[in-house]
Design a protein around this motif. Structure first.
Motif, PDB file in Angstrom:
ATOM      1  N   SER A  28       5.371  17.117  42.703  1.00 29.46           N
ATOM      2  CA  SER A  28       4.033  16.554  42.903  1.00 29.46           C
ATOM      3  C   SER A  28       3.980  15.088  42.471  1.00 29.46           C
ATOM      4  CB  SER A  28       2.991  17.348  42.109  1.00 29.46           C
ATOM      5  OG  SER A  28       2.834  18.649  42.629  1.00 29.46           O
ATOM      6  N   PHE A  29       3.021  14.355  43.064  1.00 25.55           N
ATOM      7  CA  PHE A  29       2.844  12.924  42.804  1.00 25.55           C
ATOM      8  C   PHE A  29       1.409  12.629  42.379  1.00 25.55           C
ATOM      9  CE2 PHE A  29       6.269  13.265  45.866  1.00 25.55           C
ATOM     10  CZ  PHE A  29       7.169  12.272  45.507  1.00 25.55           C
TER      11      PHE A  29
ATOM     12  N   ILE B 134      -3.632  13.298  44.203  1.00 28.65           N
ATOM     13  CA  ILE B 134      -2.411  14.036  43.915  1.00 28.65           C
ATOM     14  C   ILE B 134      -1.893  14.594  45.234  1.00 28.65           C
ATOM     15  CG2 ILE B 134      -2.690  14.606  41.484  1.00 28.65           C
ATOM     16  CD1 ILE B 134      -4.077  17.182  42.308  1.00 28.65           C
ATOM     17  N   SER B 135      -0.577  14.711  45.335  1.00 24.92           N
ATOM     18  CA  SER B 135       0.050  15.264  46.536  1.00 24.92           C
ATOM     19  C   SER B 135       1.244  16.106  46.114  1.00 24.92           C
ATOM     20  CB  SER B 135       0.488  14.154  47.493  1.00 24.92           C
ATOM     21  OG  SER B 135       1.513  13.349  46.922  1.00 24.92           O
ATOM     22  N   THR B 136       1.578  17.066  46.966  1.00 25.53           N
ATOM     23  CA  THR B 136       2.678  17.978  46.671  1.00 25.53           C
ATOM     24  C   THR B 136       3.607  18.085  47.868  1.00 25.53           C
ATOM     25  OG1 THR B 136       1.444  19.313  45.060  1.00 25.53           O
ATOM     26  CG2 THR B 136       3.265  20.399  46.188  1.00 25.53           C
ATOM     27  N   ALA B 137       4.899  18.102  47.592  1.00 21.36           N
ATOM     28  CA  ALA B 137       5.890  18.385  48.631  1.00 21.36           C
ATOM     29  C   ALA B 137       6.182  19.878  48.592  1.00 21.36           C
ATOM     30  CB  ALA B 137       7.167  17.583  48.396  1.00 21.36           C
ATOM     31  N   GLU B 138       5.823  20.568  49.683  1.00 20.91           N
ATOM     32  CA  GLU B 138       5.990  22.022  49.774  1.00 20.91           C
ATOM     33  C   GLU B 138       6.750  22.333  51.058  1.00 20.91           C
ATOM     34  OE1 GLU B 138       3.204  26.049  49.444  1.00 20.91           O
ATOM     35  OE2 GLU B 138       2.281  24.078  49.610  1.00 20.91           O
TER      36      GLU B 138
ATOM     37  N   LEU C 278       2.765   9.316  52.811  1.00 19.65           N
ATOM     38  CA  LEU C 278       3.001   9.639  51.409  1.00 19.65           C
ATOM     39  C   LEU C 278       4.492   9.864  51.163  1.00 19.65           C
ATOM     40  CD1 LEU C 278       0.016  12.093  50.754  1.00 19.65           C
ATOM     41  CD2 LEU C 278       0.170   9.656  50.190  1.00 19.65           C
ATOM     42  N   PRO C 279       4.941   9.741  49.910  1.00 17.63           N
ATOM     43  CA  PRO C 279       6.376   9.877  49.620  1.00 17.63           C
ATOM     44  C   PRO C 279       6.881  11.292  49.867  1.00 17.63           C
ATOM     45  CG  PRO C 279       5.099   9.751  47.596  1.00 17.63           C
ATOM     46  CD  PRO C 279       4.158   9.412  48.702  1.00 17.63           C
ATOM     47  N   ASN C 280       8.193  11.417  50.037  1.00 17.36           N
ATOM     48  CA  ASN C 280       8.795  12.716  50.313  1.00 17.36           C
ATOM     49  C   ASN C 280       9.829  13.072  49.252  1.00 17.36           C
ATOM     50  OD1 ASN C 280      11.688  12.058  51.321  1.00 17.36           O
ATOM     51  ND2 ASN C 280      10.406  10.668  52.511  1.00 17.36           N
ATOM     52  N   ILE C 281      10.189  14.348  49.235  1.00 14.15           N
ATOM     53  CA  ILE C 281      11.243  14.863  48.369  1.00 14.15           C
ATOM     54  C   ILE C 281      12.174  15.696  49.244  1.00 14.15           C
ATOM     55  CG2 ILE C 281      11.802  16.310  46.373  1.00 14.15           C
ATOM     56  CD1 ILE C 281       9.007  15.743  45.293  1.00 14.15           C
ATOM     57  N   LYS C 282      13.449  15.345  49.252  1.00  9.39           N
ATOM     58  CA  LYS C 282      14.445  16.046  50.077  1.00  9.39           C
ATOM     59  C   LYS C 282      13.990  16.103  51.541  1.00  9.39           C
ATOM     60  CE  LYS C 282      16.099  18.953  46.261  1.00  9.39           C
ATOM     61  NZ  LYS C 282      16.293  20.345  45.772  1.00  9.39           N
ATOM     62  N   HIS C 283      13.432  14.995  52.007  1.00 10.96           N
ATOM     63  CA  HIS C 283      12.979  14.833  53.382  1.00 10.96           C
ATOM     64  C   HIS C 283      11.763  15.698  53.727  1.00 10.96           C
ATOM     65  CE1 HIS C 283      16.540  12.443  54.040  1.00 10.96           C
ATOM     66  NE2 HIS C 283      17.310  13.452  53.667  1.00 10.96           N
TER      67      HIS C 283
ATOM     68  N   ALA D  77       2.545   5.404  44.421  1.00 13.54           N
ATOM     69  CA  ALA D  77       2.670   6.845  44.212  1.00 13.54           C
ATOM     70  C   ALA D  77       3.807   7.072  43.232  1.00 13.54           C
ATOM     71  CB  ALA D  77       2.943   7.578  45.524  1.00 13.54           C
ATOM     72  N   HIS D  78       3.592   7.958  42.271  1.00 10.79           N
ATOM     73  CA  HIS D  78       4.564   8.172  41.194  1.00 10.79           C
ATOM     74  C   HIS D  78       4.767   9.669  40.990  1.00 10.79           C
ATOM     75  CE1 HIS D  78       6.722   7.013  37.512  1.00 10.79           C
ATOM     76  NE2 HIS D  78       6.177   8.080  36.962  1.00 10.79           N
ATOM     77  N   LYS D  79       6.007  10.115  40.996  1.00 11.74           N
ATOM     78  CA  LYS D  79       6.302  11.532  40.818  1.00 11.74           C
ATOM     79  C   LYS D  79       5.978  11.963  39.391  1.00 11.74           C
ATOM     80  CE  LYS D  79       9.951  14.999  41.493  1.00 11.74           C
ATOM     81  NZ  LYS D  79      11.377  15.230  41.841  1.00 11.74           N
ATOM     82  N   ILE D  80       5.260  13.089  39.260  1.00 12.99           N
ATOM     83  CA  ILE D  80       4.859  13.559  37.932  1.00 12.99           C
ATOM     84  C   ILE D  80       5.448  14.920  37.584  1.00 12.99           C
ATOM     85  CG2 ILE D  80       2.741  12.221  37.765  1.00 12.99           C
ATOM     86  CD1 ILE D  80       1.200  14.666  38.764  1.00 12.99           C
TER      87      ILE D  80
END
Length: 280
Positions: free
Chosen positions: A219-220, A201-205, A178-183, A234-237
């Motif tokens: 979240s995506f 839905i997925s979340t970068a935590e 799944l995509p990442n945010i700030k690694h 996958a699209h960031k929401i």
């Protein structure tokens, strides 16, 4: 490129730590990960009623169960007239499955310990990284979504060819990147089925623990082909929401609408339901 729109659908007092939802007609069912109640919210009248699904003589305790004792109900899915509520399996006290019949109001409770213990060695996921956050039942098989927010970041889907989840004899595990945010890799928080695709839905935590929370980075919304289990998109929401539940709502023109719920990781008994519009 898919276009998305995110708006507040309802604000509801009396529900905390919302983690799963399902909408049918004008009724919205919501589960909290620290509650012994299934909530039923009437969209038209805004009336909220509570269905007790855990046994206790202390109703106050059931409303906000301490973190070390909570059943961690992270999944609310359905098939036909039955709602299925699943614990995440991230600790030994989080292995329950509750079935609620929408027609008869009958409640059935079973233990998923044997099933969860079967899944772990087959996927090389240990206790520390096992964390079920979404499920889909097709009537013939189960798909369970492991949230990869543990130290090994093992996002993936368990495919179990059984009608009864408690009768599982075998499974296959399909890793999903799944995509990442700030690694920081995002990880599954829920999924639902619509036509030939799985919407998740997925979340970068920022945490490497299935137990302790971390900083929310975003979240995506995404889609996976139900047959191949390959990622479509996958699209960031959002950049600051931790969405934990998704349910199909309706189609409108060339768009599909979902309802989302958010876990604020607080003890406040208040939740906001969002409507997400996704162009097809």
């Amino acid at each position: 490129m898919h276009k998305t729109g995110l708006n507040i659908f309802a604000e509801i007092d009396g529900i905390g730590a919302a983690s799963g939802l399902f909408v049918k007609d004008d009724l919205l069912y919501i589960i909290g990960d620290n509650s012994g109640y299934l909530n039923q919210y009437d969209i038209k009248t805004t009336a909220l009623s509570k269905i007790q699904i855990l046994s206790s003589t202390d109703s106050t305790l059931l409303e906000n169960i301490p973190k070390t004792q909570k059943p961690d109900f992270e999944v609310l899915c359905h098939f036909e007239n039955t709602l299925f509520i699943l614990g995440s399996g991230s600790t030994p006290v989080r292995n329950l499955i509750i079935e609620y019949d929408l027609e008869t109001n009958k409640i059935t409770s079973n233990d998923l310990s044997e099933t969860y213990n079967l899944l772990k060695p087959a996927s090389s996921i240990d206790d520390e990284n096992f964390n079920i956050e979404g499920a889909i039942f097709t009537g013939e098989e189960w798909l369970l979504f492991n949230r990869g927010n543990g130290s090994s970041s093992q996002n993936g889907i368990f495919k179990i060819p059984e009608k009864r989840l408690t009768h599982a004899k075998s499974s296959n595990f399909y890793p999903i990147i799944l995509p990442n945010i700030k690694h920081i890799n995002s990880s599954f928080t829920d999924a639902t089925f619509y036509k030939d695709d799985i919407y998740f839905i997925s979340t970068a935590e920022d945490t490497n623990s299935t137990f302790n929370d971390g900083e929310i980075l975003g979240s995506f919304i995404g889609s996976i082909n139900a047959k191949s289990l390959k990622l479509n998109f996958a699209h960031k929401i959002s950049g600051n929401h931790k969405f934990e539940g998704i349910s199909f709502y309706k189609t409108s023109g060339n768009s599909i609408e979902f309802l989302l719920c958010e876990d604020l990781d607080t003890e406040e008994l208040k939740t906001t339901i969002y409507k997400l519009t996704l162009s097809l």
